[in-house]
Design a protein around this motif. Structure first.
Motif, PDB file in Angstrom:
ATOM      1  N   THR A 274     110.316  37.444  19.964  1.00  0.00           N
ATOM      2  CA  THR A 274     111.524  36.727  19.591  1.00  0.00           C
ATOM      3  C   THR A 274     111.844  36.982  18.128  1.00  0.00           C
ATOM      4  O   THR A 274     110.956  36.938  17.281  1.00  0.00           O
ATOM      5  CB  THR A 274     111.340  35.208  19.797  1.00  0.00           C
ATOM      6  N   ALA A 275     113.103  37.228  17.829  1.00  0.00           N
ATOM      7  CA  ALA A 275     113.555  37.381  16.445  1.00  0.00           C
ATOM      8  C   ALA A 275     114.069  36.031  15.957  1.00  0.00           C
ATOM      9  O   ALA A 275     114.673  35.274  16.714  1.00  0.00           O
ATOM     10  CB  ALA A 275     114.672  38.418  16.368  1.00  0.00           C
ATOM     11  N   SER A 276     113.815  35.730  14.688  1.00  0.00           N
ATOM     12  CA  SER A 276     114.353  34.513  14.079  1.00  0.00           C
ATOM     13  C   SER A 276     114.735  34.820  12.641  1.00  0.00           C
ATOM     14  O   SER A 276     114.314  35.825  12.065  1.00  0.00           O
ATOM     15  CB  SER A 276     113.348  33.374  14.157  1.00  0.00           C
ATOM     16  N   CYS A 277     115.550  33.939  12.054  1.00  0.00           N
ATOM     17  CA  CYS A 277     116.080  34.159  10.718  1.00  0.00           C
ATOM     18  C   CYS A 277     115.858  32.937   9.848  1.00  0.00           C
ATOM     19  O   CYS A 277     115.739  31.810  10.355  1.00  0.00           O
ATOM     20  CB  CYS A 277     117.578  34.461  10.819  1.00  0.00           C
ATOM     21  N   SER A 278     115.841  33.148   8.543  1.00  0.00           N
ATOM     22  CA  SER A 278     115.663  32.054   7.594  1.00  0.00           C
ATOM     23  C   SER A 278     116.827  31.057   7.641  1.00  0.00           C
ATOM     24  O   SER A 278     116.683  29.924   7.213  1.00  0.00           O
ATOM     25  CB  SER A 278     115.505  32.609   6.180  1.00  0.00           C
ATOM     26  N   CYS A 279     117.974  31.452   8.196  1.00  0.00           N
ATOM     27  CA  CYS A 279     119.130  30.555   8.297  1.00  0.00           C
ATOM     28  C   CYS A 279     119.039  29.633   9.508  1.00  0.00           C
ATOM     29  O   CYS A 279     119.873  28.759   9.682  1.00  0.00           O
ATOM     30  CB  CYS A 279     120.432  31.354   8.351  1.00  0.00           C
ATOM     31  N   GLY A 280     118.040  29.822  10.359  1.00  0.00           N
ATOM     32  CA  GLY A 280     117.875  28.984  11.544  1.00  0.00           C
ATOM     33  C   GLY A 280     118.233  29.681  12.849  1.00  0.00           C
ATOM     34  O   GLY A 280     117.970  29.155  13.928  1.00  0.00           O
ATOM     35  N   TRP A 281     118.832  30.855  12.786  1.00  0.00           N
ATOM     36  CA  TRP A 281     119.192  31.611  13.989  1.00  0.00           C
ATOM     37  C   TRP A 281     117.935  32.061  14.719  1.00  0.00           C
ATOM     38  O   TRP A 281     116.936  32.404  14.105  1.00  0.00           O
ATOM     39  CB  TRP A 281     120.025  32.829  13.582  1.00  0.00           C
ATOM     40  N   ARG A 282     117.982  32.041  16.059  1.00  0.00           N
ATOM     41  CA  ARG A 282     116.895  32.556  16.890  1.00  0.00           C
ATOM     42  C   ARG A 282     117.500  33.404  17.992  1.00  0.00           C
ATOM     43  O   ARG A 282     118.455  32.991  18.636  1.00  0.00           O
ATOM     44  CB  ARG A 282     116.089  31.425  17.514  1.00  0.00           C
TER      45      ARG A 282
ATOM     46  N   GLY B  80     120.833  37.706  -2.419  1.00  0.00           N
ATOM     47  CA  GLY B  80     121.652  36.699  -3.071  1.00  0.00           C
ATOM     48  C   GLY B  80     121.486  35.353  -2.405  1.00  0.00           C
ATOM     49  O   GLY B  80     120.591  35.155  -1.579  1.00  0.00           O
ATOM     50  N   PRO B  81     122.368  34.392  -2.740  1.00  0.00           N
ATOM     51  CA  PRO B  81     122.203  33.034  -2.222  1.00  0.00           C
ATOM     52  C   PRO B  81     122.382  32.924  -0.711  1.00  0.00           C
ATOM     53  O   PRO B  81     121.909  31.978  -0.100  1.00  0.00           O
ATOM     54  CB  PRO B  81     123.273  32.234  -2.963  1.00  0.00           C
ATOM     55  N   THR B  82     123.059  33.873  -0.073  1.00  0.00           N
ATOM     56  CA  THR B  82     123.259  33.808   1.371  1.00  0.00           C
ATOM     57  C   THR B  82     122.401  34.832   2.101  1.00  0.00           C
ATOM     58  O   THR B  82     122.737  35.267   3.190  1.00  0.00           O
ATOM     59  CB  THR B  82     124.738  34.044   1.724  1.00  0.00           C
ATOM     60  N   ALA B  83     121.292  35.234   1.500  1.00  0.00           N
ATOM     61  CA  ALA B  83     120.431  36.260   2.096  1.00  0.00           C
ATOM     62  C   ALA B  83     119.814  35.770   3.403  1.00  0.00           C
ATOM     63  O   ALA B  83     119.492  34.599   3.547  1.00  0.00           O
ATOM     64  CB  ALA B  83     119.331  36.645   1.121  1.00  0.00           C
ATOM     65  N   HIS B  84     119.678  36.666   4.330  1.00  0.00           N
ATOM     66  CA  HIS B  84     119.039  36.388   5.606  1.00  0.00           C
ATOM     67  C   HIS B  84     117.754  37.207   5.661  1.00  0.00           C
ATOM     68  O   HIS B  84     117.776  38.415   5.463  1.00  0.00           O
ATOM     69  CB  HIS B  84     119.934  36.799   6.777  1.00  0.00           C
ATOM     70  N   THR B  85     116.653  36.558   5.960  1.00  0.00           N
ATOM     71  CA  THR B  85     115.384  37.243   6.159  1.00  0.00           C
ATOM     72  C   THR B  85     114.967  36.990   7.590  1.00  0.00           C
ATOM     73  O   THR B  85     114.769  35.845   7.995  1.00  0.00           O
ATOM     74  CB  THR B  85     114.314  36.713   5.189  1.00  0.00           C
ATOM     75  N   THR B  86     114.842  38.059   8.369  1.00  0.00           N
ATOM     76  CA  THR B  86     114.477  37.913   9.773  1.00  0.00           C
ATOM     77  C   THR B  86     113.038  38.335  10.003  1.00  0.00           C
ATOM     78  O   THR B  86     112.498  39.170   9.288  1.00  0.00           O
ATOM     79  CB  THR B  86     115.409  38.736  10.681  1.00  0.00           C
ATOM     80  N   THR B  87     112.432  37.733  11.007  1.00  0.00           N
ATOM     81  CA  THR B  87     111.080  38.089  11.426  1.00  0.00           C
ATOM     82  C   THR B  87     111.066  38.175  12.947  1.00  0.00           C
ATOM     83  O   THR B  87     111.943  37.642  13.620  1.00  0.00           O
ATOM     84  CB  THR B  87     110.034  37.034  10.995  1.00  0.00           C
ATOM     85  N   THR B  88     110.084  38.879  13.470  1.00  0.00           N
ATOM     86  CA  THR B  88     109.856  38.868  14.908  1.00  0.00           C
ATOM     87  C   THR B  88     108.466  38.300  15.150  1.00  0.00           C
ATOM     88  O   THR B  88     107.533  38.582  14.398  1.00  0.00           O
ATOM     89  CB  THR B  88     109.967  40.282  15.522  1.00  0.00           C
ATOM     90  N   ALA B  89     108.353  37.476  16.168  1.00  0.00           N
ATOM     91  CA  ALA B  89     107.073  36.861  16.505  1.00  0.00           C
ATOM     92  C   ALA B  89     106.768  37.146  17.968  1.00  0.00           C
ATOM     93  O   ALA B  89     107.647  37.053  18.827  1.00  0.00           O
ATOM     94  CB  ALA B  89     107.119  35.363  16.256  1.00  0.00           C
TER      95      ALA B  89
ATOM     96  N   ARG C 183     116.346  44.902  17.264  1.00  0.00           N
ATOM     97  CA  ARG C 183     117.783  45.193  17.264  1.00  0.00           C
ATOM     98  C   ARG C 183     118.594  43.902  17.162  1.00  0.00           C
ATOM     99  O   ARG C 183     119.605  43.864  16.473  1.00  0.00           O
ATOM    100  CB  ARG C 183     118.184  45.944  18.530  1.00  0.00           C
ATOM    101  N   ASP C 184     118.156  42.860  17.866  1.00  0.00           N
ATOM    102  CA  ASP C 184     118.827  41.558  17.747  1.00  0.00           C
ATOM    103  C   ASP C 184     118.830  41.100  16.293  1.00  0.00           C
ATOM    104  O   ASP C 184     119.853  40.632  15.781  1.00  0.00           O
ATOM    105  CB  ASP C 184     118.114  40.489  18.597  1.00  0.00           C
ATOM    106  N   ALA C 185     117.695  41.237  15.615  1.00  0.00           N
ATOM    107  CA  ALA C 185     117.587  40.842  14.209  1.00  0.00           C
ATOM    108  C   ALA C 185     118.501  41.700  13.335  1.00  0.00           C
ATOM    109  O   ALA C 185     119.205  41.179  12.461  1.00  0.00           O
ATOM    110  CB  ALA C 185     116.142  40.955  13.742  1.00  0.00           C
ATOM    111  N   ASP C 186     118.530  43.002  13.576  1.00  0.00           N
ATOM    112  CA  ASP C 186     119.393  43.887  12.793  1.00  0.00           C
ATOM    113  C   ASP C 186     120.867  43.545  13.000  1.00  0.00           C
ATOM    114  O   ASP C 186     121.650  43.529  12.050  1.00  0.00           O
ATOM    115  CB  ASP C 186     119.152  45.356  13.159  1.00  0.00           C
ATOM    116  N   ARG C 187     121.252  43.244  14.237  1.00  0.00           N
ATOM    117  CA  ARG C 187     122.637  42.862  14.511  1.00  0.00           C
ATOM    118  C   ARG C 187     122.989  41.560  13.824  1.00  0.00           C
ATOM    119  O   ARG C 187     124.102  41.388  13.339  1.00  0.00           O
ATOM    120  CB  ARG C 187     122.862  42.760  16.019  1.00  0.00           C
ATOM    121  N   HIS C 188     122.061  40.639  13.798  1.00  0.00           N
ATOM    122  CA  HIS C 188     122.317  39.349  13.133  1.00  0.00           C
ATOM    123  C   HIS C 188     122.546  39.537  11.642  1.00  0.00           C
ATOM    124  O   HIS C 188     123.477  38.963  11.080  1.00  0.00           O
ATOM    125  CB  HIS C 188     121.151  38.386  13.362  1.00  0.00           C
TER     126      HIS C 188
END
Length: 66
Positions: A38-46, A22-31, A58-63
């Motif tokens: 490091t995990a990061s998210c489409s919302c700007g979280w790192r 939906g409009p508030t979806a979070h997509t995380t990636t690890t690099a 796990r950090d990404a899943d918790r986010h």
């Protein structure tokens, strides 16, 4: 005889951790950069840099579940 590098020499991205759709979806990636992941998210979280890929995931899943 010189050994080749132990791991990837540049960032490697893995996708697959996604939150609600939906409009508030979070997509995380690890690099990976060197021996850190490091995990990061489409919302700007790192997340913090981790030596363990599993902890970065796990950090990404918790986010996304927060």
């Amino acid at each position: 005889m010189e050994r080749p590098p132990a791991g990837p020499t540049g960032p490697v991205e893995h996708t697959g951790h996604t939150g609600p759709t939906g409009p508030t979806a979070h997509t995380t990636t690890t690099a990976e950069r060197g021996s850190f992941c490091t995990a990061s998210c489409s919302c700007g979280w790192r997340g913090p840099a981790r030596r363990s890929r599993d902890l970065a995931r796990r950090d990404a899943d918790r986010h996304t579940s927060a």
